[in-house]
Design an enzyme around this catalytic site. Structure first.
Site, mmCIF file in Angstrom:
data_model
loop_
_atom_site.group_PDB
_atom_site.id
_atom_site.type_symbol
_atom_site.label_atom_id
_atom_site.label_comp_id
_atom_site.label_asym_id
_atom_site.label_seq_id
_atom_site.Cartn_x
_atom_site.Cartn_y
_atom_site.Cartn_z
ATOM 1 N N PRO A 11 0.791 -1.225 0.000
ATOM 2 C CA PRO A 11 0.000 0.000 0.000
ATOM 3 C C PRO A 11 0.832 1.289 0.000
ATOM 4 O O PRO A 11 1.836 1.393 0.713
ATOM 5 C CB PRO A 11 -0.804 -0.083 1.305
ATOM 6 C CG PRO A 11 -0.865 -1.529 1.612
ATOM 7 C CD PRO A 11 0.385 -2.141 1.066
ATOM 8 N N ASN A 12 0.390 2.210 -0.815
ATOM 9 C CA ASN A 12 0.932 3.571 -0.908
ATOM 10 C C ASN A 12 2.275 3.686 -1.624
ATOM 11 O O ASN A 12 2.770 4.793 -1.841
ATOM 12 C CB ASN A 12 1.036 4.226 0.486
ATOM 13 C CG ASN A 12 -0.322 4.387 1.124
ATOM 14 O OD1 ASN A 12 -1.209 4.972 0.525
ATOM 15 N ND2 ASN A 12 -0.508 3.845 2.318
ATOM 16 N N ARG A 19 4.655 11.152 -2.205
ATOM 17 C CA ARG A 19 4.322 10.844 -0.830
ATOM 18 C C ARG A 19 5.492 11.170 0.091
ATOM 19 O O ARG A 19 6.581 10.597 -0.064
ATOM 20 C CB ARG A 19 4.053 9.336 -0.797
ATOM 21 C CG ARG A 19 3.918 8.770 0.537
ATOM 22 C CD ARG A 19 3.949 7.257 0.460
ATOM 23 N NE ARG A 19 3.674 6.744 1.782
ATOM 24 C CZ ARG A 19 4.008 5.563 2.194
ATOM 25 N NH1 ARG A 19 4.593 4.708 1.384
ATOM 26 N NH2 ARG A 19 3.747 5.193 3.418
ATOM 27 N N TYR A 24 10.694 9.487 1.810
ATOM 28 C CA TYR A 24 10.804 8.447 0.782
ATOM 29 C C TYR A 24 11.522 8.892 -0.495
ATOM 30 O O TYR A 24 11.745 8.076 -1.392
ATOM 31 C CB TYR A 24 9.407 7.924 0.428
ATOM 32 C CG TYR A 24 8.697 7.297 1.609
ATOM 33 C CD1 TYR A 24 9.184 6.129 2.186
ATOM 34 C CD2 TYR A 24 7.561 7.877 2.173
ATOM 35 C CE1 TYR A 24 8.562 5.550 3.276
ATOM 36 C CE2 TYR A 24 6.922 7.309 3.265
ATOM 37 C CZ TYR A 24 7.426 6.144 3.816
ATOM 38 O OH TYR A 24 6.813 5.574 4.897
ATOM 39 N N ASN A 73 8.333 -5.162 -0.441
ATOM 40 C CA ASN A 73 8.185 -4.034 0.470
ATOM 41 C C ASN A 73 6.701 -4.025 0.833
ATOM 42 O O ASN A 73 5.874 -3.560 0.038
ATOM 43 C CB ASN A 73 8.586 -2.719 -0.195
ATOM 44 C CG ASN A 73 8.484 -1.556 0.788
ATOM 45 O OD1 ASN A 73 7.856 -1.684 1.844
ATOM 46 N ND2 ASN A 73 9.090 -0.432 0.446
ATOM 47 N N ALA A 76 2.946 -0.544 5.010
ATOM 48 C CA ALA A 76 2.423 -0.628 6.380
ATOM 49 C C ALA A 76 1.953 -2.030 6.750
ATOM 50 O O ALA A 76 1.873 -2.364 7.941
ATOM 51 C CB ALA A 76 1.282 0.371 6.551
ATOM 52 N N GLU A 97 12.818 -8.877 2.574
ATOM 53 C CA GLU A 97 11.927 -7.743 2.842
ATOM 54 C C GLU A 97 12.742 -6.460 2.779
ATOM 55 O O GLU A 97 13.856 -6.401 3.312
ATOM 56 C CB GLU A 97 11.292 -7.897 4.223
ATOM 57 C CG GLU A 97 10.390 -6.708 4.576
ATOM 58 C CD GLU A 97 9.517 -6.956 5.790
ATOM 59 O OE1 GLU A 97 8.878 -8.032 5.873
ATOM 60 O OE2 GLU A 97 9.479 -6.069 6.666
ATOM 61 N N HIS A 99 12.662 -2.023 2.981
ATOM 62 C CA HIS A 99 11.981 -0.763 3.286
ATOM 63 C C HIS A 99 12.884 0.367 2.824
ATOM 64 O O HIS A 99 14.110 0.309 3.012
ATOM 65 C CB HIS A 99 11.725 -0.626 4.790
ATOM 66 C CG HIS A 99 10.792 -1.679 5.313
ATOM 67 N ND1 HIS A 99 9.426 -1.581 5.201
ATOM 68 C CD2 HIS A 99 11.048 -2.863 5.910
ATOM 69 C CE1 HIS A 99 8.865 -2.672 5.727
ATOM 70 N NE2 HIS A 99 9.828 -3.468 6.161
ATOM 71 N N SER A 101 12.673 3.524 3.999
ATOM 72 C CA SER A 101 13.063 4.282 5.194
ATOM 73 C C SER A 101 13.602 3.320 6.250
ATOM 74 O O SER A 101 13.379 2.100 6.164
ATOM 75 C CB SER A 101 11.857 5.049 5.738
ATOM 76 O OG SER A 101 10.855 4.140 6.169
ATOM 77 N N ARG A 106 11.949 5.658 13.157
ATOM 78 C CA ARG A 106 10.694 6.404 13.002
ATOM 79 C C ARG A 106 9.761 6.137 14.190
ATOM 80 O O ARG A 106 10.219 5.883 15.289
ATOM 81 C CB ARG A 106 10.076 6.019 11.650
ATOM 82 C CG ARG A 106 11.030 6.330 10.481
ATOM 83 C CD ARG A 106 10.423 5.978 9.160
ATOM 84 N NE ARG A 106 9.218 6.765 8.930
ATOM 85 C CZ ARG A 106 8.315 6.491 7.978
ATOM 86 N NH1 ARG A 106 8.508 5.455 7.174
ATOM 87 N NH2 ARG A 106 7.254 7.236 7.843
HETATM 88 C C1 DQA Z 1 7.883 1.528 4.221
HETATM 89 C C2 DQA Z 1 7.852 1.770 5.744
HETATM 90 C C3 DQA Z 1 6.462 1.532 6.283
HETATM 91 O O1 DQA Z 1 6.432 1.796 7.684
HETATM 92 C C4 DQA Z 1 5.457 2.444 5.619
HETATM 93 O O2 DQA Z 1 4.160 2.163 6.072
HETATM 94 C C5 DQA Z 1 5.537 2.366 4.127
HETATM 95 C C6 DQA Z 1 6.847 2.348 3.505
HETATM 96 C C7 DQA Z 1 9.256 1.908 3.625
HETATM 97 O O3 DQA Z 1 9.528 1.481 2.505
HETATM 98 O O4 DQA Z 1 10.024 2.638 4.250
HETATM 99 O O5 DQA Z 1 4.525 2.413 3.437
HETATM 100 O O6 DQA Z 1 7.667 0.166 3.981
#
Ligand code: DQA
Length: 143
Positions: A11-12, A19, A24, A73, A76, A97, A99, A101, A106
């Site tokens: 998601p996102n 974003r 990011y 990735n 959330a 996996e 990420h 960030s 955080r």
């Molecule tokens: C994320 C970190 C997650 O906490 C966040 O919800 C994301 C992006 C990252 O790539 O840093 O959507 O996965």
């Protein structure tokens, strides 16, 4: 022999570039994927992104026999989706996996990745290079 790598973004992540760029960055997902392909021309990448937990699980179940290696990735979903963890645990392939960030730098609710339990390793905080390093590692498995 790993020749094909699936990349799943949750998601996102389709909103990268727009974003929270302070966290990011300004690269879009498309730019990152194109750059990956340019850097690893011999790898056949397949990409799937969804904002829906169930769609990602359906994708994993559909391809679970054939995916050779997976970079995910989960966005959330990493922090709360036991359903995604269960789907990942059913996979036969190595999973990394990633990420963008650093989830440890955080909010405290990001410090736990539930889905990481299904992963061989986690790369977090290196921006787009989290994906690059994951590909490097997966190709090392061929040596
Ligand atoms: C994320 C970190 C997650 O906490 C966040 O919800 C994301 C992006 C990252 O790539 O840093 O959507 O996965």
């Amino acid at each position: 022999m790993i020749k094909t790598i699936h990349i799943i973004n949750g998601p996102n992540l389709n909103f990268l570039g727009r974003r929270e760029p302070g966290i990011y960055g300004y690269d879009t997902l498309e730019t990152i994927l194109n750059e990956l392909q340019l850097n690893f021309p011999s790898v056949c990448f397949h990409h799937f992104q969804s904002n829906y937990e169930g769609a990602i699980i359906d994708f994993l179940q559909t391809h679970y026999e054939t995916i050779q290696a997976l970079i995910i990735n989960p966005g959330a979903l990493a922090h709360y989706s036991i359903a995604l963890l269960d789907a990942l645990k059913a996979m036969k392939c190595p999973i990394i996996e990633v990420h963008l960030s650093n989830i440890y730098q955080r909010e405290t609710f990001r410090e736990l990745s539930i889905t990481a339990k299904a992963a061989k390793g986690v790369i977090t905080g290196l921006g787009k290079y989290s994906y690059f390093l994951a590909v490097n590692y997966l190709l090392k498995l061929n040596e």
